[in-house]
Design a protein around this motif. Structure first.
Motif, short mmCIF file in Angstrom:
data_model
loop_
_atom_site.label_atom_id
_atom_site.label_comp_id
_atom_site.label_asym_id
_atom_site.label_seq_id
_atom_site.Cartn_x
_atom_site.Cartn_y
_atom_site.Cartn_z
N GLN B 171 9.14 -72.62 6.80
CA GLN B 171 8.07 -73.12 7.41
C GLN B 171 6.97 -73.34 6.50
OE1 GLN B 171 8.61 -71.84 12.05
NE2 GLN B 171 7.08 -70.81 10.81
N HIS B 172 6.70 -72.61 5.53
CA HIS B 172 5.55 -72.51 4.61
C HIS B 172 5.87 -73.37 3.41
CE1 HIS B 172 2.63 -69.25 5.45
NE2 HIS B 172 3.38 -69.18 6.62
N PHE B 173 7.14 -73.52 2.99
CA PHE B 173 7.36 -74.34 1.93
C PHE B 173 8.29 -75.64 1.93
CE2 PHE B 173 6.25 -70.05 0.06
CZ PHE B 173 5.32 -70.22 -0.94
N LEU B 174 9.47 -75.40 2.48
CA LEU B 174 10.52 -76.23 2.59
C LEU B 174 10.08 -77.46 3.48
CD1 LEU B 174 12.89 -76.59 1.23
CD2 LEU B 174 14.24 -75.70 2.87
N ALA B 175 9.30 -77.23 4.56
CA ALA B 175 8.87 -78.18 5.72
C ALA B 175 7.77 -79.07 4.94
CB ALA B 175 8.45 -77.32 7.00
N PRO B 176 6.72 -78.47 4.66
CA PRO B 176 5.80 -79.34 4.07
C PRO B 176 6.28 -80.30 2.95
CG PRO B 176 5.20 -77.14 3.69
CD PRO B 176 6.27 -77.00 4.59
N LEU B 177 7.19 -79.64 2.05
CA LEU B 177 7.65 -80.36 1.01
C LEU B 177 8.69 -81.58 1.44
CD1 LEU B 177 8.65 -77.71 -1.62
CD2 LEU B 177 6.99 -79.28 -2.07
N ALA B 178 9.37 -81.32 2.40
CA ALA B 178 10.56 -82.08 2.84
C ALA B 178 9.53 -83.40 3.71
CB ALA B 178 11.38 -81.78 4.01
N LEU B 179 8.24 -82.94 4.53
CA LEU B 179 7.56 -83.96 5.09
C LEU B 179 6.97 -85.03 4.11
CD1 LEU B 179 6.10 -81.76 8.21
CD2 LEU B 179 7.72 -83.66 8.16
N ASP B 196 1.02 -70.35 10.40
CA ASP B 196 2.41 -69.71 9.77
C ASP B 196 3.31 -70.72 9.59
OD1 ASP B 196 3.73 -67.41 9.00
OD2 ASP B 196 4.53 -66.84 10.89
N GLY B 197 2.98 -71.68 8.88
CA GLY B 197 3.98 -72.60 8.26
C GLY B 197 4.09 -73.51 9.71
N ILE B 198 4.67 -74.96 9.22
CA ILE B 198 4.94 -76.04 10.10
C ILE B 198 6.32 -75.86 10.91
CG2 ILE B 198 5.33 -78.54 10.33
CD1 ILE B 198 4.12 -78.51 7.58
N PRO B 199 6.10 -75.59 12.24
CA PRO B 199 7.25 -75.32 13.10
C PRO B 199 8.70 -76.19 12.67
CG PRO B 199 5.63 -75.37 14.37
CD PRO B 199 4.84 -75.98 13.10
N LEU B 200 9.82 -75.74 12.46
CA LEU B 200 10.92 -76.15 12.18
C LEU B 200 11.35 -77.33 13.22
CD1 LEU B 200 13.02 -73.61 10.49
CD2 LEU B 200 11.61 -74.82 9.38
N GLU B 201 11.29 -77.17 14.35
CA GLU B 201 11.60 -77.92 15.36
C GLU B 201 10.61 -79.39 15.18
OE1 GLU B 201 10.57 -75.14 16.17
OE2 GLU B 201 12.35 -73.84 17.25
N LEU B 202 9.55 -79.05 15.01
CA LEU B 202 8.54 -80.20 14.71
C LEU B 202 8.89 -81.10 13.53
CD1 LEU B 202 6.04 -81.86 15.44
CD2 LEU B 202 4.63 -80.15 14.07
N THR B 203 9.22 -80.22 12.28
CA THR B 203 9.43 -80.80 11.16
C THR B 203 10.65 -81.75 11.23
OG1 THR B 203 8.82 -78.70 10.03
CG2 THR B 203 9.80 -80.32 8.62
N SER B 204 11.60 -80.96 12.06
CA SER B 204 12.97 -81.80 12.08
C SER B 204 12.86 -83.03 12.80
CB SER B 204 13.98 -80.98 12.94
OG SER B 204 15.22 -81.55 12.96
#
Lengths: 56, 481
Positions: B171-179, B196-204
Motif C-alpha cells: 500500500q505504501h510503496f507498490l501502489a503509488p509506484l504502479a499508479l 496508511d497507504g493507498i488501498p489495494l482495491e482502489l489501486t487495482s
C-alpha cells in the motif's frame, strides 16, 4: 523471552496471499531466469562466434 | 507517556510516533531523541548482538544512534518528567536535516525508498529478524540518498511467520509506484489522502489492463486485493498461516524485481522545457549566476529553500554556499530530471521535493498533527524565489502583500527575481485572459515588499529586463558583513 508488539493490522487476506503468491512468484522467477539464461547463452554464443571470426 | 507537549525543559513529544508501543520520539532543544520501552529491549539487544545494526548502519541504510546513559534533559528534571522515562532507554539518532514525506517525493525517490526497505528486510531475515512495519514514513532522505530512520521497526523473526508488513509495503510503496508508472504522476499525491497507504482495491480498480501483464503488479496488487477471507468464517481457521523462510525470501525477491520493473514514462513537461526555451540569453544567465553567488557569499546562509526550483540549476549553484538546500517545485517531471542529475553529480546536500507552493503540504493524521505542515518542518536562513513571483501573482492570483508576508515569516533573507509584464513568459500568461493585475509594476512590488523587508541590493539582468533583489526580513535586527 521475546514478545511481539503487533501494532499494525497485517490483514488476514494479505497473510493468505503470501502463501499463494510465494508459489506464483517462484514460478514466474524460475521461468524468467530460465528465459534470461537461454538468451544470454545465445548472446554469448554469438559473441563468441563474432570473436572467433574477428580472430580469424 | 503523558500528553503534555512542552515543559520548562523545551521537551516536545513528536506527534507522529504514538502508534508503536515499542517507544516514542521526542525533541529536546530541537534535537530528536527516541525513548525505548522495556517491552522492546529484547528485540533491540538482538538487533545489536546479531550484527544487523552494525551492518545496516555501516552502509548508511539505517540511521546511526548513540545510547544516552545520562541524557541532559533528565539531569535536572523534575520528578514528573523523570518518572515518565523510568525504565526507558534513550537513544539519540543522527539528526536528519529536513523531514520529508512520501507524497512530496518524485517517482525515483519513492522507488529508492521501496528498494531500501526491501533490502533491509532481506538483511534482517538473514540475521534472524524481520521488519514489523514497512511504512514509507520510516524512510527519509539525506540529500539524494534514502535512509531508514525507525530503529524500533525490527523484531525477532519466528520461523514460519509470514511478513506482517507485506500489505503495508504494497500500500505504501507498490501502489503509488504502479499508479505513477501506469496512469499519472499526479496520483503520487494520493498518499497524502490515505495515511496508511493507498488501498489495494482502489489501486487495482484505477490501474490499466496493461498492468496485468506485469506479473509482479498482477500478483501483489490485483490478486492480493482480491484475496479477502469471508467475514463469517471462524477466527480460529486463520490462526496458523505458515510461510517458510525460503518462501518469504522468494516474495521479497519478487517484490524487488517488481519495483525495479516499474519505470516512469518520460514526458516533456511544461517546466522541463523552461530552461532550454526561456527568454534568457547566455549573458543574462551568466550575470544571474554571478550576482546570486556574490550575494550568497556575503549572506552565508546555512539552509536555503529554493522555491520554484525548476530543474534545479540555481539549487546546484546555491549548494556550494550552504549546508543544505531544499529544492521545491510542483512539477513532477522537473524534480525527476533534477533527481537524475543529482545521482550523477554526487552532490549530497540538496533535497528535491514536489511541493505546490500555492498549496503546500498540510498537517494530516490524528489531530492534524501526525504529519507536519511544510512550514512547521523548518526555517531556512534564505529563500530563493527566482522567476516565481509572476506565477504566484498571475497564475494563482495571490496578492503581493500575502507573498511578501509569507516569505518574511518563513525565512530571514530573500533573493527574489521580478519578472516584468513585458517579459515573454508573463505575456504568454496574460494572452488569453483579462489583465486585472494593475498592481503588477516593479515600484508597487518594491513598495509592498518594503513593508516586510529591507531592500539590500537590486540588479537588472542584461538583455532580459528581469530584476534580482536581495532583501532581509524587517523583524531581524541585523548587521551585514
Amino acid at each position: 523471552m521475546h514478545t511481539t508488539l503487533l501494532y499494525i493490522d497485517p490483514g488476514t487476506g494479505s497473510l493468505i496471499a503470501q502463501v499463494i503468491l510465494a508459489g506464483a512468484a517462484a514460478f514466474f522467477m524460475f521461468f524468467k531466469n530460465a528465459f534470461k539464461s537461454f538468451f544470454n547463452r545465445f548472446k554469448s554464443d554469438s559473441k563468441k562466434t563474432d570473436n572467433e571470426q574477428n580472430s580469424n | 507517556m503523558s500528553s503534555s507537549e512542552k515543559d520548562t525543559f523545551s521537551f516536545i513529544v513528536d506527534h507522529g510516533s504514538f502508534r508503536d508501543p515499542s517507544g516514542f520520539s521526542f525533541y529536546y532543544n530541537n534535537e530528536i531523541f527516541r525513548a525505548i520501552a522495556p517491552s522492546y529491549f529484547d528485540h533491540f539487544e538482538l538487533m545489536k548482538s546479531s550484527g544487523l545494526y552494525d551492518l545496516l548502519s555501516s552502509h548508511e541504510y539505517l540511521v546511526k544512534h548513540n545510547e544516552e546513559v545520562d541524557p541532559p534533559f533528565l539531569q535536572n528534571a523534575n520528578s514528573s518528567l523523570a518518572s515518565q522515562f523510568a525504565g526507558f532507554k534513550i537513544i539519540k539518532p543522527k539528526q536528519i536535516p529536513f523531514i520529508s514525506y512520501p507524497y512530496e517525493w518524485c517517482f525515483s525517490q519513492l522507488k529508492k525508498a521501496a528498494l531500501l526497505t526491501l533490502t533491509i528486510q532481506s538483511e534482517a531475515l538473514k540475521h534472524g529478524m524481520t521488519l514489523k512495519d514497512a511504512s514509507a514514513f520510516n524512510v527519509q532522505f539525506i540529500g539524494n540518498k534514502p535512509i531508514f530512520i525507525d530503529t524500533l521497526s525490527f523484531e525477532k523473526y519466528k520461523e514460519g511467520s509470514p511478513w506482517i508488513a507485506y500489505r503495508q509495503f504494497c500500500q505504501h510503496f507498490l501502489a503509488p509506484l504502479a499508479l505513477i508508472a501506469y496512469k499519472s504522476e499526479s496520483l503520487s499525491k494520493l498518499s497524502q489522502v490515505f495515511l496508511d497507504g493507498i488501498p489495494l482495491e482502489l489501486t487495482s480498480s484505477l490501474l490499466t489492463m496493461r498492468s496485468y501483464l506485469n506479473t509482479g503488479i498482477a500478483s501483489h496488487i490485483h490478486v492480493h486485493s482480491k484475496i479477502q477471507p469471508k467475514k463469517t468464517k471462524k477466527k480460529s481457521s486463520d490462526k496458523r498461516i505458515m510461510l517458510s523462510k525460503r518462501q518469504l525470501t522468494t516474495i521479497l525477491d519478487h517484490l524487488k524485481e517488481t519495483v525495479n520493473s516499474l519505470n516512469l514514462k518520460t514526458k516533456r513537461s511544461l517546466w522541463n522545457e523552461y530552461v532550454s526555451e526561456s527568454s534568457y540569453t547566455k549573458k543574462s544567465t551568466e550575470e544571474k549566476s554571478k550576482i546570486i553567488s556574490g550575494w550568497l557569499q556575503s549572506v552565508k546562509p546555512k539552509t536555503i529553500w529554493d522555491m520554484g526550483s525548476n530543474t534545479g540549476t540555481y539549487s546546484l549553484l546555491a549548494s556550494a554556499f550552504c549546508n543544505h538546500v531544499i529544492a521545491m517545485d510542483a512539477d513532477h517531471a522537473c524534480m525527476e530530471s533534477f533527481c537524475h542529475s543529482l545521482t550523477n553529480s554526487k552532490k549530497n546536500n540538496i533535497l528535491p521535493l514536489i511541493i505546490d507552493l500555492a498549496n503546500p503540504s498540510p498537517g494530516i493524521g490524528w489531530n492534524n498533527r501526525e504529519r507536519k505542515t511544510l512550514i512547521q518542518r523548518g526555517k531556512p536562513d534564505l529563500i530563493m524565489a527566482l522567476a516565481l513571483v509572476h506565477h504566484l501573482r498571475i497564475s494563482h492570483g495571490i496578492p503581493f502583500e500575502k507573498i511578501a508576508r509569507s516569505f518574511s515569516e518563513q525565512g530571514e533573507w530573500l533573493i527574489i527575481e521580478y519578472v516584468p509584464k513585458d517579459d515573454s513568459q508573463v505575456e504568454e500568461m496574460l494572452q488569453n485572459r483579462e489583465d486585472i493585475f494593475t498592481d503588477y509594476i516593479f515600484h508597487r512590488f518594491i513598495d509592498i515588499f518594503s513593508v516586510y523587508f529591507d531592500l539590500h541590493h537590486q540588479h537588472e539582468l542584461p538583455e532580459s529586463k528581469r530584476i534580482l533583489c536581495l532583501m532581509r526580513a524587517k523583524k531581524y535586527n541585523y548587521k551585514i558583513a
